[in-house]
Design a protein around this motif. Sequence first.
Motif, mmCIF file in Angstrom:
data_model
loop_
_atom_site.group_PDB
_atom_site.id
_atom_site.type_symbol
_atom_site.label_atom_id
_atom_site.label_comp_id
_atom_site.label_asym_id
_atom_site.label_seq_id
_atom_site.Cartn_x
_atom_site.Cartn_y
_atom_site.Cartn_z
ATOM 1 N N PHE A 203 -41.778 -5.499 -8.286
ATOM 2 C CA PHE A 203 -42.388 -6.502 -9.149
ATOM 3 C C PHE A 203 -43.412 -5.850 -10.079
ATOM 4 C CE2 PHE A 203 -40.220 -9.418 -6.559
ATOM 5 C CZ PHE A 203 -40.363 -10.703 -7.057
ATOM 6 N N ASP A 204 -44.179 -4.906 -9.554
ATOM 7 C CA ASP A 204 -45.196 -4.238 -10.366
ATOM 8 C C ASP A 204 -44.572 -3.500 -11.551
ATOM 9 O OD1 ASP A 204 -48.073 -3.203 -10.626
ATOM 10 O OD2 ASP A 204 -46.913 -1.341 -10.528
ATOM 11 N N ALA A 205 -43.367 -2.960 -11.352
ATOM 12 C CA ALA A 205 -42.700 -2.234 -12.433
ATOM 13 C C ALA A 205 -42.336 -3.146 -13.601
ATOM 14 C CB ALA A 205 -41.441 -1.555 -11.902
ATOM 15 N N LEU A 206 -42.317 -4.455 -13.362
ATOM 16 C CA LEU A 206 -42.009 -5.414 -14.423
ATOM 17 C C LEU A 206 -43.258 -6.077 -14.987
ATOM 18 C CD1 LEU A 206 -38.970 -7.187 -12.725
ATOM 19 C CD2 LEU A 206 -38.943 -5.228 -14.279
ATOM 20 N N GLY A 207 -44.429 -5.640 -14.532
ATOM 21 C CA GLY A 207 -45.675 -6.248 -14.985
ATOM 22 C C GLY A 207 -46.035 -7.496 -14.209
ATOM 23 N N LEU A 208 -45.452 -7.667 -13.028
ATOM 24 C CA LEU A 208 -45.661 -8.859 -12.211
ATOM 25 C C LEU A 208 -46.371 -8.511 -10.912
ATOM 26 C CD1 LEU A 208 -42.067 -10.376 -12.536
ATOM 27 C CD2 LEU A 208 -44.057 -10.908 -13.952
ATOM 28 N N LYS A 209 -46.964 -9.522 -10.297
ATOM 29 C CA LYS A 209 -47.533 -9.386 -8.965
ATOM 30 C C LYS A 209 -46.903 -10.436 -8.065
ATOM 31 C CE LYS A 209 -51.802 -9.521 -6.266
ATOM 32 N NZ LYS A 209 -53.268 -9.766 -6.286
ATOM 33 N N LEU A 210 -46.339 -9.986 -6.948
ATOM 34 C CA LEU A 210 -45.754 -10.903 -5.967
ATOM 35 C C LEU A 210 -46.888 -11.445 -5.108
ATOM 36 C CD1 LEU A 210 -43.185 -12.128 -4.736
ATOM 37 C CD2 LEU A 210 -42.964 -10.071 -3.328
ATOM 38 N N GLU A 211 -47.236 -12.708 -5.321
ATOM 39 C CA GLU A 211 -48.408 -13.293 -4.675
ATOM 40 C C GLU A 211 -48.148 -13.732 -3.235
ATOM 41 O OE1 GLU A 211 -51.372 -13.369 -5.645
ATOM 42 O OE2 GLU A 211 -51.376 -13.147 -7.826
ATOM 43 N N LEU A 212 -46.976 -14.311 -2.972
ATOM 44 C CA LEU A 212 -46.731 -14.890 -1.653
ATOM 45 C C LEU A 212 -45.236 -14.945 -1.388
ATOM 46 C CD1 LEU A 212 -47.920 -16.392 0.857
ATOM 47 C CD2 LEU A 212 -47.558 -18.521 -0.412
ATOM 48 N N VAL A 213 -44.875 -14.687 -0.127
ATOM 49 C CA VAL A 213 -43.481 -14.827 0.325
ATOM 50 C C VAL A 213 -43.494 -15.641 1.610
ATOM 51 C CG1 VAL A 213 -41.407 -13.647 1.149
ATOM 52 C CG2 VAL A 213 -42.758 -12.644 -0.703
ATOM 53 N N THR A 214 -42.618 -16.617 1.694
ATOM 54 C CA THR A 214 -42.473 -17.397 2.927
ATOM 55 C C THR A 214 -41.032 -17.304 3.403
ATOM 56 O OG1 THR A 214 -41.927 -19.457 1.770
ATOM 57 C CG2 THR A 214 -44.259 -19.006 2.214
ATOM 58 N N LEU A 215 -40.866 -17.334 4.724
ATOM 59 C CA LEU A 215 -39.546 -17.342 5.355
ATOM 60 C C LEU A 215 -39.371 -18.690 6.029
ATOM 61 C CD1 LEU A 215 -36.958 -15.857 6.320
ATOM 62 C CD2 LEU A 215 -38.272 -15.139 8.327
ATOM 63 N N GLN A 216 -38.375 -19.442 5.594
ATOM 64 C CA GLN A 216 -38.152 -20.770 6.154
ATOM 65 C C GLN A 216 -37.136 -20.772 7.282
ATOM 66 O OE1 GLN A 216 -37.173 -23.474 2.995
ATOM 67 N NE2 GLN A 216 -39.176 -23.347 2.047
ATOM 68 N N ASN A 217 -36.133 -19.892 7.203
ATOM 69 C CA ASN A 217 -35.103 -19.883 8.232
ATOM 70 C C ASN A 217 -34.402 -18.541 8.249
ATOM 71 O OD1 ASN A 217 -31.938 -20.432 8.868
ATOM 72 N ND2 ASN A 217 -33.240 -21.756 10.103
ATOM 73 N N VAL A 218 -34.024 -18.107 9.449
ATOM 74 C CA VAL A 218 -33.194 -16.918 9.619
ATOM 75 C C VAL A 218 -32.161 -17.234 10.694
ATOM 76 C CG1 VAL A 218 -34.822 -15.907 11.283
ATOM 77 C CG2 VAL A 218 -33.168 -14.436 10.129
ATOM 78 N N SER A 219 -30.900 -16.908 10.434
ATOM 79 C CA SER A 219 -29.836 -17.289 11.352
ATOM 80 C C SER A 219 -28.698 -16.293 11.276
ATOM 81 C CB SER A 219 -29.312 -18.695 11.031
ATOM 82 O OG SER A 219 -28.756 -18.725 9.723
ATOM 83 N N LEU A 220 -27.768 -16.405 12.251
ATOM 84 C CA LEU A 220 -26.573 -15.574 12.302
ATOM 85 C C LEU A 220 -25.377 -16.353 11.778
ATOM 86 C CD1 LEU A 220 -26.906 -13.991 15.862
ATOM 87 C CD2 LEU A 220 -27.287 -12.839 13.698
ATOM 88 N N PRO A 221 -24.335 -15.650 11.305
ATOM 89 C CA PRO A 221 -23.081 -16.344 11.012
ATOM 90 C C PRO A 221 -22.542 -17.037 12.260
ATOM 91 C CG PRO A 221 -23.059 -14.120 10.108
ATOM 92 C CD PRO A 221 -24.275 -14.218 10.966
ATOM 93 N N GLU A 222 -21.677 -18.023 12.069
ATOM 94 C CA GLU A 222 -21.225 -18.875 13.174
ATOM 95 C C GLU A 222 -20.584 -18.076 14.299
ATOM 96 O OE1 GLU A 222 -18.311 -22.759 13.917
ATOM 97 O OE2 GLU A 222 -18.658 -21.983 11.891
ATOM 98 N N GLU A 223 -19.737 -17.092 13.939
ATOM 99 C CA GLU A 223 -19.039 -16.346 14.993
ATOM 100 C C GLU A 223 -20.004 -15.514 15.827
ATOM 101 O OE1 GLU A 223 -18.758 -14.014 11.107
ATOM 102 O OE2 GLU A 223 -18.587 -16.098 11.803
ATOM 103 N N LEU A 224 -21.046 -14.954 15.185
ATOM 104 C CA LEU A 224 -22.028 -14.180 15.939
ATOM 105 C C LEU A 224 -22.960 -15.094 16.726
ATOM 106 C CD1 LEU A 224 -23.013 -11.342 13.438
ATOM 107 C CD2 LEU A 224 -21.407 -11.258 15.336
#
Length: 356
Positions: A203-224
């Motif tokens: 992000f810095d290379a584009l002149g931006l600052k990444l202020e915040l990241v949130t993770l709402q969900n993490v899951s496996l594919p159905e078969e796994l």
Amino acid sequence: MGLMDFIKKQFIDIIQWTEDDNGVLSYRYPMQDFEIQYGGSLTVRESQMAVFVNEGKVADVFGPGMYKLTTQTLPVLTYLKNWDKLFESPFKSDVYFFSTRQQIDQRWGTTQPVTIRDKDFGAVRLRAFGNYSYRIVDPKKFHTEISGTRERYTVTELDGQLRGLMLQHISDAVAQSGIPFLDLAANQVEFAKALQEANAASFDALGLKLELVTLQNVSLPEELQKILDQKIGMGMIGQNMGQFLQYQTAQAIPKLAEGVGAGGGGGIAGDAMGLGAGLALGQTMAQQLQQGLAGANQAAAQASAQGAAPVQPQPVSASADEVLLLLEKLGDLKAKGILTDEEFAAKKADLLKKLS
């Protein structure tokens, strides 16, 4: 209207921008056929920055405030134009405004499962999604690398690029966090922080600052997910495979015995039990018979030692009937394909030895 009044209208003495639309990152002030009045004013509001571009080169950058445009407030532009100190004629330059407020509620997510290394499983394919926010912190770099000379540049136009950057660093974030997949759901904040740190340089290379990241969900594919559910089920009864097989056999035997006793064909027995359950049933019946015969022999020996009357043949006849009944049931199991010929022959020989 006089000629001089017309000429004066070609000069701009106030330059400012009020954001009338959401999601605008950069805005080029309309300058066609106009020149900036020397001594005019530039107003840059909070959450904005302004950039002067002369002949394709970034000349000056202004933060929030009100500026009188003179050789003192435009030092770089003054140098480029070789103005004398008292030069006060109008000048032509492109002016770009940039919004520096946070662009919130930007979405990121995996369109396809992403393969990552994992401490517990070696490698897993996971899906994840969440939100992030960013802002422009270096308008000169953003102008050079992203927006260029366009009249407007919006959040929507940048969305695909930033979403790709977020997904590109998911594997790096998991490795950096050191959190196994099974613990990600309980450590979403740590994983989101690791993902933010992994993307900060891009992000810095584009002149931006990444202020915040949130993770709402993490899951496996159905078969796994099905495989994981089985592993969790095994964990609930213990990690010992022998215990798991014993549990499965204990659940299968009553249904198999019920099906055989009812003469219902191979539906219940064949579909639900399989060969392992049939063997378990045969072994169980043989053990019960052996225990019964051992008890009868022990009773006969005790009676002989006490001088009691000899054992009558009736008990032996009853034991023979029990053996025949078990042989018939074993024969049914063989007919249904649960026992092989060799297994049936072995059990039959074992039972007949009990009668000799």
